[in-house]
Structures are given as structure tokens and as C-alpha cells.
Design an enzyme around this catalytic site. Structure first.
Site, PDB file in Angstrom:
ATOM      1  N   ARG A 155      74.315  53.552  69.787  1.00  0.00           N
ATOM      2  CA  ARG A 155      74.729  53.066  71.413  1.00  0.00           C
ATOM      3  C   ARG A 155      75.442  51.896  71.604  1.00  0.00           C
ATOM      4  O   ARG A 155      76.139  51.928  72.396  1.00  0.00           O
ATOM      5  CB  ARG A 155      73.348  53.197  72.119  1.00  0.00           C
ATOM      6  CG  ARG A 155      72.323  54.558  72.067  1.00  0.00           C
ATOM      7  CD  ARG A 155      73.182  55.718  72.590  1.00  0.00           C
ATOM      8  NE  ARG A 155      72.586  56.676  73.260  1.00  0.00           N
ATOM      9  CZ  ARG A 155      72.384  57.844  72.496  1.00  0.00           C
ATOM     10  NH1 ARG A 155      73.082  57.842  71.302  1.00  0.00           N
ATOM     11  NH2 ARG A 155      71.619  58.815  72.852  1.00  0.00           N
ATOM     12  N   ASP A 194      62.396  55.767  97.624  1.00  0.00           N
ATOM     13  CA  ASP A 194      63.459  55.614  96.880  1.00  0.00           C
ATOM     14  C   ASP A 194      64.793  55.172  97.555  1.00  0.00           C
ATOM     15  O   ASP A 194      64.612  55.357  98.785  1.00  0.00           O
ATOM     16  CB  ASP A 194      63.738  57.015  96.185  1.00  0.00           C
ATOM     17  CG  ASP A 194      64.683  56.891  94.780  1.00  0.00           C
ATOM     18  OD1 ASP A 194      63.798  57.140  93.731  1.00  0.00           O
ATOM     19  OD2 ASP A 194      65.752  56.360  94.746  1.00  0.00           O
TER      20      ASP A 194
END
Lengths: 144, 205, 295
Positions: free
Chosen positions: C49, C158
Site C-alpha cells: 500500500r 451521517d
């Protein structure tokens, strides 16, 4: 009580009989070099080392596992060493764990503050391996 | 069921008169910590109120209020805020000193012009804190400042703080300064150890 | 929402593109910034990564990349890194030990502080597409014996109105429901199309969904006297100041003695001093202290 500590060599000789492998020491300092230095000394002497970067993380580690001794710095972000020790002494499950405080601060009032917060011993920085190890051995032997 | 649909409250907007700076500054002295926190929060978006926040910070003992005072000063991010915060590095109160280090390292642009002054302070504790805050300070001159400390500062614990900082952000061009520091303190096992670690990490680059 | 991805050791590529020292420095920095501990056993995965981010940013070496990241504060890159290092996913019963902690320990303690008629308030933020608040609701109904004696309010928030729409709709595929015990699926869901299940209306309508930016005190001011917050894998995405603001806002929203559950790789100890860690048999959570705690 802490003033009555024997000299390092005597403490070392006495403590060897009592210390056993698997004793877990929590080293709480925001300086990575200090944590590594303590780790090297302690692991060589057969201790298991757990690290934390500040007092809050130290408390988390204390709550999550069995720790036999705390080695803690004074100045750290989020929670300093004094506050961490006060918190440790307040919590019944943690209050009996012995603690060494270490600091660059060397005035008598700084030392008093450490004991008032709950330290059992005080070391000036930069720490030296022999007195450090002697004091760790003594304090872990005392509880066991 | 024990579950009941909750009603989401309407936000109360603008609490009027108390929003002026004088009113909020007065509220910083309120007996109720929640009121002081609220005032501290609102002053964080009002430029020119650094002095009020800094004054309160000097003797605020409620941790949650102190966090908010520091956060508001961080958000203001002005030179006045930085200089006032830096004064608290001398405080006898450990949690205040450390809150200040944390705030300063989050304000790189405003802090940078003050670094050399802090690193030259007569109090070694202030110099140690200056090294500590350099670890987290996102500024290209950090390795240069730390190398200067390593070559010149006479206090072993200040140098140790600089070595520690360089362990995390060192570059190959810092190695000579690290070696110079090792030569200046040959009798300190900790410093030798720390310098070896820092050199190993810096030289890897 | 996210957790450190676990991936098997791959066989391709150079064995160790980064040195031990480079990896140690990176891990220390990443932990300092995000509170996420990278697992050394997943070294191969991490390295891949990082190498990917080095390539994507056009840097020629780890050194160049890491220097840019550290010294210039490279905005946006940290978030990209976190996204690389974590896996975004949400499903029912995710990190179940925290819900067990809720029904076996936390709710009893919360209930002890309540006066008759006073509601218990729980807040799921970010609630994403709704799996978490519904999991909370089902856990309480199924496993907390005293659920009927209290009014329990569940808020679900959210910042993203698209996911909120899906959360209100409450329709999920097999994959989201795979951890849910079958008898509970039968009890709380209805089949609406092939392999699509919808939460029953009674449950959907009991949850208060709303759009909230956790870093904005005006938006969070609508939430008060909250006893338990699930805020899992959100703060890692915030910068230092927004993360502290978010913590301040949660503190304001909570009742004294209230609890916060963070994601399993997150720790409050890097964010704020406002809360204290609290160890229960099932999980480590954070608690808002009662007032007049000493300095």
C-alpha cells in the site's frame, strides 16, 4: 518509604531472589528513544515490556492487561505522568501497582510532586541503566 | 417495544446579546464550567480575543474548559495566540505546559517565526518543550533547527529531546550533527544509545 | 466502516521493498497521526500500500514521499493513505463484542443513573447505510432484559445524505446480513426481492435518522443527554483540529458518565483528555467523567 531504598547493588542482590520471568513493566513516555532504551535494558534482564506514549494510553494498557510495574515520564501530551499516577491510585484495581517516575525536572518540589501523585521512586533523566534496573528489580520484588 | 422514536431538537440559533466579545469574556469567568466552555468555544471564531482566552487559561483548572480554551487559541492561530501560549511553557502546571506544546505544534506557520527564540531561551525546560513540539511541526526547517541544537546546546536533556525528535524525522544530512552531539556527551549511555538509533534511522534514507 | 484489512501473504514482488527502519518510522508516524497501530504481521500488505502511494504521488523514493508527508503536512495524502490501509465495509453484527458490552454492562450502568421516565439515548455516528443503528436496536430488543422498562431512543447520523437515504430504506443483501443469526433475520426483516431483505417498518420508524457533521457544534447542538455513542472508524479520517472538535462536540452532547465506543483499532488517547478509558469484561470503552473531577 522510597527514601529507605537500599543502594542499587544491595537492591539488585536482594531482588534477584524474588524476581521471576514474565514480570510485565509498562513504560510510558512520549520519547521513542526512551521507550527503546528502557525496553532494551529490561528485556535483557528478563522483563516483559509494554509501551505507551502518554498517560491515557498508559491507563488503557493498565486496564487491559496485568502490569507489575509502571515506569512513567512527567511531560506528555493528553495526560501527563502526575495525572496518570493520580488516576492509577484512585482506581481500586490498579492502585497497588508500584510506579517509578522519571523526569528531566530535578528540583526538590518536582520530586515531592511525583511522590504526592503516587510515585514510589523518582529517577532523574537521563537515566542510567544500573540504577534504573536496580530500582525496577526492587519494586517488582517488593510486590511479589 | 422499549424503542421509541426520538425527536431531533431544533438548533437554537444566535443567543443574542451574550455573543459580543465583552459578554463572552465575562462568561469566561462564570462559575459553571459548561458556561465557561461555551464562551471559550465561541471566542475561538472571534479574532482579537486572544488576551481574554490566554488570561483565563492561566488559572483554569477544569480540564474540559482548558481543552476548549486551547482549541480556540489553536483555531485563531495568530501570532498573539502563539506568543501567549508559549509563555505558558514556563508554567509549573504540567498539564498546562503539555496542552500548550500540543497546541503549538498544530500551528506551524504561526509558530515557525518564534522557534529560534524558544530554542535560545535561558530555561532548559522551555528548550526541551521547543524540541518536543518540533517533532509534530510540519515545517521544512525542522531538521535544520534540531541540528543546531545538537551542535550547540550545553544541556544534555535538551540534546536528548532533539535526538528523539530526529529519530522520527531525521535525514542523512543530520548525521554529522548527531555524531557531534555524541562526542560532546561521551559519558551518557542513554544519549549514546539514542544517537545510535537516530543515526541508524536517518542514514537509512 | 473500516478496519485494518487482513490479507494473506502474497507471493509476488520483491520480498521487502522497505527497510525495517523505514517501516518503523512510518508506523510510528502513522500511529501518531491516526491512532491506528499497523500490525507487523501484515507487513507485506502495508508495504504494498505504501509503495502504491509513493508511485501515485510521483515520488521517486520512500524518503522523498515520507519527507513530503511529514514536513509539508501534505493535505489529503494522509486521508489517501488511511483509505489504502483500511477497508471500508459495514455489515450487521460488525465488531459484535461492543454490542455485547452494551447489553451486558453499559446499559445496566446507564439505567442505574436514570430517574423514572427519563429516556436512554444512544447515538450511532457515522451510521452509514444503517447496519449499525439497526444492529444496536436488535441487540437491545433481544438481549437486554430491561428493554421494556425504559424508553430507549436511537439517533443515527451521517454527513452523507445519500447513505442516510439508504439507511432509512433499510434494504440489504445477503452479504450484509451474513453474521446475523437466522432467527433474527426472520423476526426483523422481510424479503422484498430476490436476495434483498428490508428491515420491518416498526423498527425502521423507531430510529431517528439525521444529517450531522460531527465537527460542527451548531449541528451537534441538536443532540443532548446522549448516554452512549458509537463513533467507529470516523475520527481516523479527520485532521488534528477537526478530531478534537469532534471530541469536544461529543463531550457536549453526552450525559455525565456516558460512554463512547470507537473502532477496534482506534484510541481516544491520541485525541483528547476529555474522556477516561473504562474496561468492561467485553470491551474497552471511553467514559465522560462526572463533573467536579479534580484537575
Amino acid at each position: 518509604m522510597t527514601n529507605a531504598l537500599p543502594t542499587p547493588s544491595a537492591a539488585e542482590a536482594g531482588a534477584r531472589r524474588f524476581t521471576w520471568p514474565g514480570t510485565r513493566v509498562l513504560v510510558v513516555d512520549d520519547a521513542i528513544t526512551i521507550r527503546l532504551f528502557c525496553r532494551q535494558i529490561l528485556e535483557k534482564a528478563g522483563f516483559e515490556v509494554i509501551e505507551a506514549i502518554n498517560g491515557l494510553e498508559g491507563l488503557e494498557q493498565l486496564l487491559q492487561g496485568t502490569i507489575d510495574l509502571i515506569v512513567v515520564d512527567v511531560n506528555m501530551q493528553k495526560m501527563d505522568g502526575y495525572e496518570m499516577l493520580r488516576e492509577v491510585r484512585r482506581q481500586p484495581v490498579l492502585s497497588a501497582i508500584p510506579a517509578v517516575m522519571m523526569s528531566t525536572k530535578s528540583k526538590p518540589e518536582d520530586v515531592d510532586k511525583a511522590y504526592a501523585a503516587g510515585a514510589n521512586y523518582y529517577l532523574f533523566k537521563p537515566i542510567r541503566p544500573e540504577p534504573f534496573l536496580a530500582c525496577v528489580r526492587l519494586l517488582t520484588a517488593t510486590v511479589q | 417495544m422499549g424503542l421509541v422514536k426520538a425527536k431531533i431538537r431544533k438548533t437554537k440559533t444566535g443567543s443574542g446579546a451574550s455573543d459580543d466579545m465583552v459578554g463572552l469574556s465575562a462568561a469566561l469567568q462564570a462559575a459553571d464550567p459548561a458556561e465557561r466552555r461555551s464562551a471559550a468555544r465561541r471566542l475561538g471564531s472571534t479574532t482579537g480575543c486572544e488576551a481574554a482566552l490566554l488570561d483565563r487559561l492561566a488559572f483554569e483548572h477544569e480540564a474540559s474548559v482548558r481543552e476548549m480554551l486551547v482549541l480556540s487559541l489553536m483555531q485563531l492561530g495568530t501570532q498573539d495566540a502563539v506568543r501567549g501560549l508559549a509563555e505558558h511553557l514556563r508554567s509549573e502546571d504540567a498539564s498546562l505546559r503539555n496542552a500548550v506544546v500540543e497546541a503549538l505544534e498544530a500551528m506551524p506557520d504561526a509558530v515557525a517565526p518564534n522557534i529560534e527564540l524558544l530554542l535560545a531561551d535561558h530555561d532548559p525546560d522551555v528548550r526541551i518543550f521547543a524540541c518536543n513540539l518540533l517533532v509534530g511541526l510540519a515545517h521544512p526547517d525542522v531538521p535544520k533547527w534540531l541540528s543546531h541544537v545538537l551542535e550547540n546546546d550545553s544541556h544534555v536533556n535538551v540534546c536528548a529531546a532533539a535526538v528523539d525528535a530526529l529519530t522520527e524525522i531525521g535525514r542523512p544530512d543530520c548525521v554529522p550533527a548527531l555524531r557531534a552531539c555524541a562526542r560532546r556527551f561521551p559519558e551518557e549511555p542513554f544519549l549514546s544509545f539514542a544517537i545510535d538509533v537516530a543515526i541508524a534511522r536517518a542514514a537509512e534514507q | 466502516m473500516s478496519a485494518l484489512a487482513s490479507e494473506g501473504q502474497g507471493a509476488e514482488g520483491p520480498p521487502h521493498p522497505l527497510s525495517d527502519e523505514e517501516l518503523a518510522k512510518f508506523s510510528e508516524f502513522f500511529y501518531r497521526k491516526t491512532g491506528i497501530r499497523l500490525d507487523e504481521r501484515k507487513r507485506y500488505y502495508m508495504e504494498r500500500r505504501i509503495v502504491e502511494r509513493i508511485r501515485r504521488t510521483g515520488c521517486r523514493s520512500f524518503f522523498e514521499y515520507f519527507t513530503t508527508l511529514k514536513l509539508n503536512g501534505a493535505a489529503g495524502e494522509l486521508e489517501a493513505l488511511i483509505n489504502e490501509m483500511t477497508v471500508n465495509e459495514t455489515y450487521f453484527w460488525r465488531e459484535n463484542y461492543q454490542f455485547e458490552c452494551m447489553t451486558r454492562s453499559m446499559l445496566d450502568e446507564i439505567a442505574r443513573r436514570k430517574r423514572p421516565g427519563e429516556p436512554i439515548r444512544i447515538w450511532s455516528i457515522p451510521c452509514s447505510t444503517g447496519e449499525e443503528p439497526y444492529t444496536i436496536a436488535i441487540h437491545i430488543l433481544e438481549y437486554w432484559a430491561r428493554a421494556d422498562s425504559y424508553d430507549i431512543e436511537i439517533f443515527a447520523s451521517d454527513i452523507d445524505s445519500n447513505v442516510l437515504k439508504r439507511a432509512r430504506d433499510g434494504t440489504y443483501d445477503e452479504r450484509s446480513l451474513s453474521r446475523l443469526p437466522p432467527q433474527l433475520r426472520a423476526r426483523y426483516f422481510k424479503l422484498v426481492s430476490e436476495r434483498r431483505w428490508q428491515v420491518i417498518n416498526e423498527l425502521r420508524s423507531s430510529i431517528a435518522f439525521g444529517s450531522v457533521n460531527l465537527s460542527d457544534p451548531l449541528e451537534t447542538a441538536r443532540y443532548r443527554q446522549i448516554d452512549l455513542i458509537f463513533c467507529r472508524n470516523l475520527l481516523i479520517y479527520f485532521d488534528d483540529v477537526s478530531r478534537r472538535l469532534a471530541a469536544e462536540n461529543m463531550f457536549e452532547a453526552m450525559s455525565p458518565g456516558g460512554f463512547i465506543c470507537l473502532g477496534h483499532s482506534e484510541s481516544m488517547s491520541r485525541i483528547t483528555n476529555l474522556f477516561r478509558p473504562r474496561q468492561f469484561a467485553e470491551a474497552l470503552v471511553y467514559q465522560k467523567p462526572a463533573p467536579s473531577r479534580g484537575a
